[in-house]
Design a protein around this motif. Structure first.
Motif, PDB file in Angstrom:
ATOM      1  N   PRO A   1     -11.440   1.291  -2.495  1.00  0.00           N
ATOM      2  CA  PRO A   1     -10.908  -0.024  -2.850  1.00  0.00           C
ATOM      3  C   PRO A   1     -11.224  -1.077  -1.776  1.00  0.00           C
ATOM      4  O   PRO A   1     -11.077  -0.810  -0.587  1.00  0.00           O
TER       5      PRO A   1
ATOM      6  N   PHE B   1      -7.100   7.737   0.962  1.00  0.00           N
ATOM      7  CA  PHE B   1      -5.706   8.168   0.892  1.00  0.00           C
ATOM      8  C   PHE B   1      -5.418   8.961  -0.388  1.00  0.00           C
ATOM      9  O   PHE B   1      -4.310   9.454  -0.573  1.00  0.00           O
ATOM     10  N   HIS B   2      -6.427   9.114  -1.261  1.00  0.00           N
ATOM     11  CA  HIS B   2      -6.112   9.676  -2.578  1.00  0.00           C
ATOM     12  C   HIS B   2      -5.580  11.109  -2.513  1.00  0.00           C
ATOM     13  O   HIS B   2      -4.828  11.544  -3.383  1.00  0.00           O
TER      14      HIS B   2
ATOM     15  N   CYS C   1     -11.015   6.276  -2.440  1.00  0.00           N
ATOM     16  CA  CYS C   1      -9.947   5.867  -1.524  1.00  0.00           C
ATOM     17  C   CYS C   1      -9.597   7.060  -0.637  1.00  0.00           C
ATOM     18  O   CYS C   1      -9.270   8.140  -1.131  1.00  0.00           O
TER      19      CYS C   1
ATOM     20  N   CYS D   1      -6.202  -1.336  -2.014  1.00  0.00           N
ATOM     21  CA  CYS D   1      -5.681  -0.359  -2.980  1.00  0.00           C
ATOM     22  C   CYS D   1      -6.030  -0.856  -4.372  1.00  0.00           C
ATOM     23  O   CYS D   1      -5.939  -2.051  -4.646  1.00  0.00           O
ATOM     24  N   HIS D   2      -6.430   0.082  -5.263  1.00  0.00           N
ATOM     25  CA  HIS D   2      -6.714  -0.301  -6.646  1.00  0.00           C
ATOM     26  C   HIS D   2      -5.440  -0.689  -7.397  1.00  0.00           C
ATOM     27  O   HIS D   2      -5.499  -1.424  -8.368  1.00  0.00           O
ATOM     28  N   PHE D   3      -4.303  -0.153  -6.937  1.00  0.00           N
ATOM     29  CA  PHE D   3      -3.042  -0.406  -7.640  1.00  0.00           C
ATOM     30  C   PHE D   3      -1.951  -0.781  -6.635  1.00  0.00           C
ATOM     31  O   PHE D   3      -1.053   0.022  -6.356  1.00  0.00           O
TER      32      PHE D   3
ATOM     33  N   TYR E   1       0.344   7.855  -6.266  1.00  0.00           N
ATOM     34  CA  TYR E   1      -0.032   6.974  -7.367  1.00  0.00           C
ATOM     35  C   TYR E   1      -1.506   7.127  -7.760  1.00  0.00           C
ATOM     36  O   TYR E   1      -2.006   6.351  -8.563  1.00  0.00           O
ATOM     37  N   ALA E   2      -2.226   8.081  -7.172  1.00  0.00           N
ATOM     38  CA  ALA E   2      -3.685   8.160  -7.371  1.00  0.00           C
ATOM     39  C   ALA E   2      -4.049   8.362  -8.843  1.00  0.00           C
ATOM     40  O   ALA E   2      -3.402   9.119  -9.568  1.00  0.00           O
TER      41      ALA E   2
ATOM     42  N   HIS F   1       0.845  -1.196   0.000  1.00  0.00           N
ATOM     43  CA  HIS F   1       0.000   0.000   0.000  1.00  0.00           C
ATOM     44  C   HIS F   1       0.886   1.254   0.000  1.00  0.00           C
ATOM     45  O   HIS F   1       1.872   1.323   0.757  1.00  0.00           O
TER      46      HIS F   1
HETATM   47 FE1  SF4 Z   1      -5.700   4.773  -2.860  1.00  0.00          FE
HETATM   48 FE2  SF4 Z   1      -4.207   2.931  -4.015  1.00  0.00          FE
HETATM   49 FE3  SF4 Z   1      -5.416   4.806  -5.482  1.00  0.00          FE
HETATM   50 FE4  SF4 Z   1      -3.363   5.446  -3.917  1.00  0.00          FE
HETATM   51  S1  SF4 Z   1      -3.305   4.106  -5.698  1.00  0.00           S
HETATM   52  S2  SF4 Z   1      -5.274   6.572  -4.093  1.00  0.00           S
HETATM   53  S3  SF4 Z   1      -3.735   4.079  -2.184  1.00  0.00           S
HETATM   54  S4  SF4 Z   1      -6.402   3.211  -4.282  1.00  0.00           S
END
Ligand code: SF4
Length: 341
Positions: free
Chosen positions: A306, A290-291, A288, A319-321, A296-297, A250
């Protein structure tokens, strides 16, 4: 892995914010804990980490039912503690204890150490008279103090010694689970290791299970078997210790680890600067959470929360990624990093 001693499912705690004097004008809630699920296995230590205000201490108190959840379930040895009545809950409290963060505030200054430790034993009718005194002496010795300390008062002890008294009090009723809520963060660094080592020795000796709450990643690494990372009321990653520290999936965990000191002067680590403050738990970001701080958003992160996914070896991440390996991501965002010695 052994069977779970504790199973937490979709645990939620929203604290209402009352505006003015008219009760109906309550409009907003603080989403302190917003849908947490985790298991704690018998004999293990699960570390729970996150920045201040992420809801980790509230989670500890909900699990012990020191505060009532808004919704969700907490199963201890297969029983949902939220369905128990006062008498049943009182019985169960013997098995679930807490060590508080502040050893100065958590001990009654007017009571002798002997009385502080004897109080829960008497309250649960576990011993009286000479047997009670022997048990208190035994507990003091278990935590590295002496029987003559019984007659003394909390102000006569150092911070580390007071935390030992707090641990003795928690162990007095022979619990199976101990929630350690930032038990060393109020102590000098030199004393922290002693208290951590004591907790580990007691775990080996008594077969205890710990939920260890802390904001310091190096402390959590030392004591935990598995680690869960919280951000703004949710668990974003949970994994066995080595997997989480060596290969975080994450972006938030990656950033936290990048800021943690490494004991090896030969190793350098890329420091990831988290932009902005932690958003308000009254109005958490959409999608998310944390975006707003994630390097990495992408578009989907702004809309879709997610779900936690299993990435193998008991490693779960929301997390999507998820990061592919050792922080290697294919995101095209501009990073705000700097080298750290
Ligand atoms: Fe959230 Fe993961 Fe997207 Fe970052 S990459 S905003 S942690 S879902």
């Amino acid at each position: 892995m052994s069977e779970p001693l504790l199973e937490v499912k979709d645990l939620v705690k929203h604290f209402p914010i009352k505006k003015g004097f008219i009760p109906s004008r309550q409009a907003e809630v603080v989403r302190a804990v917003d849908g947490i699920s985790l298991d704690v296995y018998r004999g293990e230590t699960l570390g729970l980490v996150g920045e201040s205000g992420c809801g980790k201490s509230t989670t500890g108190r909900l699990i012990l039912r020191l505060i009532e959840p808004t919704s969700g379930s907490v199963l201890f040895e297969g029983r949902d503690i939220l369905t128990l009545n006062t008498q049943q809950m009182r019985e169960l409290r013997k098995k679930m204890q807490i060590v508080f963060q502040d050893p100065y505030a958590s001990l009654n200054p007017r009571m002798s150490v002997g009385d502080i430790i004897a109080e829960p034993i008497e309250a649960h009718g576990l011993a009286r008279g000479k047997a009670l005194s022997r048990r208190v002496e035994e507990l003091l010795e278990m935590v590295g103090l002496a029987s003559y300390h019984m007659k003394r008062y909390p102000h006569e002890f150092s911070g580390g010694q007071r935390q030992r008294i707090g641990i003795a009090r928690a162990l007095a009723v022979d619990p199976a689970l101990v929630v350690c809520d930032e038990p060393v963060s109020a102590l000098d660094v030199s004393i922290q290791a002693q208290v951590i080592n004591l907790l580990q020795d007691l775990q080996d000796q008594l077969g205890l299970t710990y939920l260890f709450i802390a904001h310091d990643l190096s402390v959590v690494k030392h004591i935990s078997d598995r680690v869960a990372v919280m951000y703004l009321g949710k668990i974003v990653e949970i994994a066995p210790k080595d997997s989480l520290y060596d290969d975080p999936k994450h972006p938030y965990t990656e950033a936290l680890l990048s800021a943690a000191p490494i004991p090896d002067p030969e190793r350098r680590r890329q420091r990831i600067i988290l932009e902005g403050d932690v958003p308000s738990p009254v109005k958490p970001p959409s999608g998310c959470r944390f975006h707003t701080r994630c390097r990495y958003a992408r578009d989907i992160c702004y809309d879709r929360d997610p779900a936690a996914i299993d990435v193998g070896d008991e490693h779960r991440v929301a997390c999507h990624f998820p990061l592919s390996s050792r922080g290697d991501s294919d995101s095209g965002h501009q990073f705000k990093d700097k080298e750290m010695n």
